[in-house]
Structures are given as C-alpha cells and as structure tokens.
Design an enzyme around this catalytic site. Structure first.
Site, PDB file in Angstrom:
ATOM      1  N   SER A 279      16.293  52.621  80.507  1.00 34.14           N
ATOM      2  CA  SER A 279      15.931  51.230  80.631  1.00 34.14           C
ATOM      3  C   SER A 279      16.121  50.405  79.354  1.00 34.14           C
ATOM      4  O   SER A 279      16.158  49.184  79.418  1.00 34.14           O
ATOM      5  CB  SER A 279      14.465  51.129  81.054  1.00 34.14           C
ATOM      6  OG  SER A 279      13.616  51.640  80.037  1.00 34.14           O
TER       7      SER A 279
ATOM      8  N   LYS B 279      12.995  46.227  71.739  1.00 30.25           N
ATOM      9  CA  LYS B 279      12.904  46.188  73.211  1.00 30.25           C
ATOM     10  C   LYS B 279      11.768  45.264  73.613  1.00 30.25           C
ATOM     11  O   LYS B 279      10.710  45.253  72.962  1.00 30.25           O
ATOM     12  CB  LYS B 279      12.674  47.612  73.730  1.00 30.25           C
ATOM     13  CG  LYS B 279      12.708  47.753  75.240  1.00 30.25           C
ATOM     14  CD  LYS B 279      12.579  49.218  75.647  1.00 30.25           C
ATOM     15  CE  LYS B 279      12.653  49.426  77.154  1.00 30.25           C
ATOM     16  NZ  LYS B 279      12.552  50.860  77.530  1.00 30.25           N
TER      17      LYS B 279
ATOM     18  N   SER C 227      14.876  56.850  78.645  1.00 32.60           N
ATOM     19  CA  SER C 227      15.288  55.463  78.416  1.00 32.60           C
ATOM     20  C   SER C 227      15.742  55.119  77.002  1.00 32.60           C
ATOM     21  O   SER C 227      16.233  54.016  76.780  1.00 32.60           O
ATOM     22  CB  SER C 227      14.165  54.515  78.798  1.00 32.60           C
ATOM     23  OG  SER C 227      14.184  54.329  80.181  1.00 32.60           O
TER      24      SER C 227
END
Ligand code: GLN
EC number: 6.3.5.7
Length: 487
Positions: free
Chosen positions: A154, A79, A178
């Site tokens: 997310s 990420k 997330s």
C-alpha cells in the site's frame, strides 16, 4: 550534478564539504517533483515552504561551522498515514480527507529532530489496504519504471517518490508487505523492521499486531542511517521493545563468508514468474560468489500465511476502524435524521469498497460463535508459522526469497479480483505474522522492470540483514539504475 539521483550519505558529504547547500538540495527536489509529478503522482500534500525553511536553518548551521547529523538537510517525504502536526493526514481516504492531526508521530518527531526537511505526504491504498495504490480514494500513483504499471502498495507513493527522485528517502508502513512489495516493484530499498523496533505512536492503525513503520531508500547504507534515526524504545507505544538498539551501519562492509542462506522451497513454486525466478537464481550465485553457502530450506506452514493474515488483519482492522463514526473528526455524512443513521451513512460514504470488505470480514471472524473457529484458530496457526522460522534460523543466518512472485503489473489487471490482488503478498505476509525483519532490495531486472530480493532474519537481527544486503548491492550495483523520467 543530478542531486535527485544521489543517496543521503553522498549528499551529506557534499553538504559538509560545502559543495552544495541544503537549500539547493531541497530546491533540486522541488524542481524534480514539478517535472515528474504530473506523470508519477506520488504526493498527496506538498510542504515546500516548510522544507525550504528547514533547509535555511541547516545552511545557517553549516555556515556557522557547526557539525550536522547524517540526515540533516536531507529532503524526505512520508506516507499519508503518519500523523504530522498541522499537516493533513488523509490515509488516502474520504473518511480522513480533512483530518489535520494536532501532533507528530514519534517517527516524525525523530526525523524532525534529525533535521530532515519534509517535502510532503505520499499517496497510498486507503487505510493501507491493498497492493497497488489503486485503492486510494483520490488517484492512483504510477510506477516510475513503466507508467502503465502499478507502483505496488500500500505504500506506493512512498516507493515511487524515492524511485523517481522526488525524495531522498521516505517512510511507509508494512502490515503484510506494504513496504517491501512496493520497494520491489519500484526498485528501491525497503525494510520492515522487527515488530516493536520502531514506535507506531502516531501511525494510523490498521492491524496492530502486524503494523510496522520502516524506510524506503536509494541504497542499503541509507536504510541503516534512517533506521538509526527512527528505531528505539518509546513509552508512548506499549508494543515498543525496551531493548538496546544497535548502530545499524556497524556491520556494513563486513564479509558474509561462511554464512548459511536458506531459500524456502515454498516461496519458489507456483505463481512465480519465470523472469523473477531467473533473477533470484542469479542473485543466489552472487551470494555464493561472496562466500555464502546457499541451501534449500522449508517453511512448511507457508500455505496458511495468506488465509491466516486475511483473518487476523481484517479482524484487527474492524476494531481499529470502529472509531471513524463522523462524531469526533474526519468525514461526517449530511442529511441523517438521527445519530445511528449518521453513523451508518458516514461509514457507508466515507470508506471505499476494499475497506468495507475488510471490516465485514473482520467483524464476521470476531463475532460470537465464530471467534474460536476463525480468529483463535488463525492465531494458533500463526504460532506454527513463527515456529517454522525459529527452526529455520537454527540452521540459517538468513532466509532469501523473491519479495513478490511477479514484477509490477498493469493498472486494472487485478482490481476485479481481490484474491489475485491478495496473492501479491504471499512472500511478505509471513514476516509480519512472525514479527521478524524483512528487507527488499533491487535484485536485478526482468523485462526492464525491477525484481525485489527479500532477506528475512531473526528478530532484531537487522544489522546482519543490512550487512548481507550491502554486500550484494556493492557486488551488483543494480541500485544505481534509475528510471528514465522527465528527460
Ligand atoms: N497488501 C496487504 C493488504 O492489503 C498488505 C498491506 C499492508 O502491508 N499494509 O493487507
């Protein structure tokens, strides 16, 4: 042989048996990325050359007859809020569009030491605020199961990349869901570890009392293997827990006969899609067949989790994001007459709408006169939420629920209504507030879309969560299904 469809533990076997080389494995993933990335758009930055160089190192080691570790040569992605030395780390924000960290996050350092080649950095909601990856400043990522739907957020890029075969595993971060919610939407395994079990040094901070880093993987065994690599005490993170860390694979394959599983009634009510409810009912039957006893339980303060989270997380975010002022690094607005103007313009132009909304909410909740009424009150209710879990775990080995009340939703369907978007996380927020571990696995399908099954356990009880998840996975085999892409 579709190398991009296999879990790390199988690929490790193939590497050791010399049936494949690490270079072939990285190349297979680079090829897969070329094929599906125009549709999926999971990657922000690609680091093919570095990945190939690392693969060659692993191949030389195997050729020399040396033993390799379980993740050595296994291609991964991260990420884009995890700092990577010399590689852009944008948080999918204009504010950090040009930020190249001069150091690695502890988890990155550990995975490098484990020898996993890095394929690149993955798209996300700006500063990890969102549930659909539509808040990325750059572009939205698509759900590999249905390109008209969001991958969740997310960590949408991190989930989609693993689901689409663009990385064997990835790391994301989970502040309120997330990791688990996008894992559910994309049909992969995602775990938020116990608060403090994985160092957050080098994770761009969102809400420091809630943030945790964790893995996305193709199956539960891989999740345990990645946890083995990333968990542990780190003196560079003051919230890292100085405890003994287990072998996360130790209990895989052991029976869960006689376990007591609680299903909180508050998670099974309003807003739950019928297709999701049907999958959960079927999953409960599987656990009964495995010898567990399933009972309804109650977490009475669940209804306050959402308001409490949306006070605490924005409050902490408003403080953490104060550092982006255009002075030291990141975006700086042009054309301001003085430094105060420059701060203002930089923040007005550098942050997207959702990030600004959170900063305003959080600043308000922390301001003099409101602190006691909002922030302090929220912290007190947070304690009640934690106590609900403490009480439930006196009776139950684990708590089972849907990861999200719905399957992945179409693009644009919630962007105009922040409250509807916030509701995507009703089932996941409480684990962050309580600091306990939560794991999402593929529980089955509703209308062709994967449905996430969430398992929550006591703090530091990850090995047993993984044990139960593994038993379910072996019994059902849903994790072996992959979306049809690029074929
Ligand atoms: N969707 C939640 C939010 O927008 C959770 C985000 C996260 O876990 N980083 O805050």
């Amino acid at each position: 042989m579709k190398l991009f469809a296999k879990p790390a533990h199988e690929l490790h076997g193939l590497l050791v048996q010399k049936e494949i080389t690490a270079t072939e494995l990285v190349e297979a993933h680079l090829g897969r990325i070329d094929t599906v990335e125009p549709q999926v758009q999971a990657y922000m930055t690609r680091t093919a050359e570095a990945a190939l160089a690392e693969a060659q190192r692993v191949d030389a080691k195997v050729a020399a007859g040396e033993a390799i570790g379980p993740l050595e040569g296994i291609p991964m992605a991260l990420k884009d809020n995890l700092c990577t030395d010399g590689i852009k780390t944008t948080c999918s924000s204009k504010m950090l569009h040009n930020f190249v960290p001069p150091y690695d996050a502890t988890v990155v350092k550990k995975l490098k030491e484990a020898g996993a080649p890095l394929l690149g950095k993955l798209n996300m909601d700006e500063f990890a605020m969102g549930s659909s990856t539509e808040n990325s400043h750059f572009f939205p990522t698509k759900n590999p199961w249905d390109l008209n739907c969001v991958p969740g957020g997310s960590s949408g890029g991190a989930a989609a990349a693993v689901a689409a075969g663009e990385a064997v595993f990835s790391l994301g971060s989970d502040t309120g869901g997330s990791i688990r919610q996008p894992a559910a939407f994309c049909g992969v395994v995602g775990m938020k570890p116990t608060y403090g079990a994985v160092s957050r040094y080098g994770l761009v901070a969102f809400a420091s009392s809630l943030d945790q880093i964790g893995p996305f993987t193709r199956d539960v065994r891989d999740c345990a293997l990645v946890m083995n690599a990333i968990a542990g005490h780190d003196p560079l993170d003051s919230t890292s827990a100085p405890v003994a860390y287990p072998d996360y694979t130790a209990l895989l394959g052991q029976s869960i006969k006689g376990w007591k599983i609680g299903v909180p009634k508050e998670y099974m009510g309003e807003g739950l899609e019928p297709g999701v409810a049907a999958v959960i009912d079927k999953a409960l039957q599987v656990f009964c067949d495995l010898g567990a006893e399933v009972q309804e339980c109650t977490l009475p303060h669940t209804e306050y989790a959402l308001p409490v989270y949306y006070l605490i997380a924005p409050a902490e975010a408003s403080s953490n994001l104060a550092r982006y002022d255009g002075v030291r690094y990141g975006y700086r607005a042009e054309g301001a007459d003085d430094i105060v103007e420059m701060f203002k313009k930089t923040r007005a132009e550098g942050f997207g709408a959702e990030v600004k909304r959170r900063i305003m909410l959080g600043t308000y909740a922390l301001s003099s006169g409101y602190y006691d009424a909002y922030y302090l009150k929220a912290q007190k209710v947070r304690t009640l939420i934690k106590q609900d879990f403490d009480q439930a775990f006196e009776r139950f080995d684990l708590i089972l629920s849907p990861t999200s009340p719905t399957v992945a939703f179409p693009f644009g369907s919630r962007t105009d209504n922040p409250l509807a978007m916030y509701l995507s996380d009703v089932c996941t927020l409480s684990a962050n507030l309580a600091g306990i571990p939560g794991l999402s696995i593929n529980g089955g399908f509703a209308g062709g879309m994967p449905v996430g099954l969430q398992l929550m356990g006591k703090a530091f009880d990850e090995p047993r969560l993984l044990q139960a998840a593994y038993a379910f996975e072996q019994e059902t085999g849903y994790h072996r299904q992959m979306p049809q892409l690029g074929e």
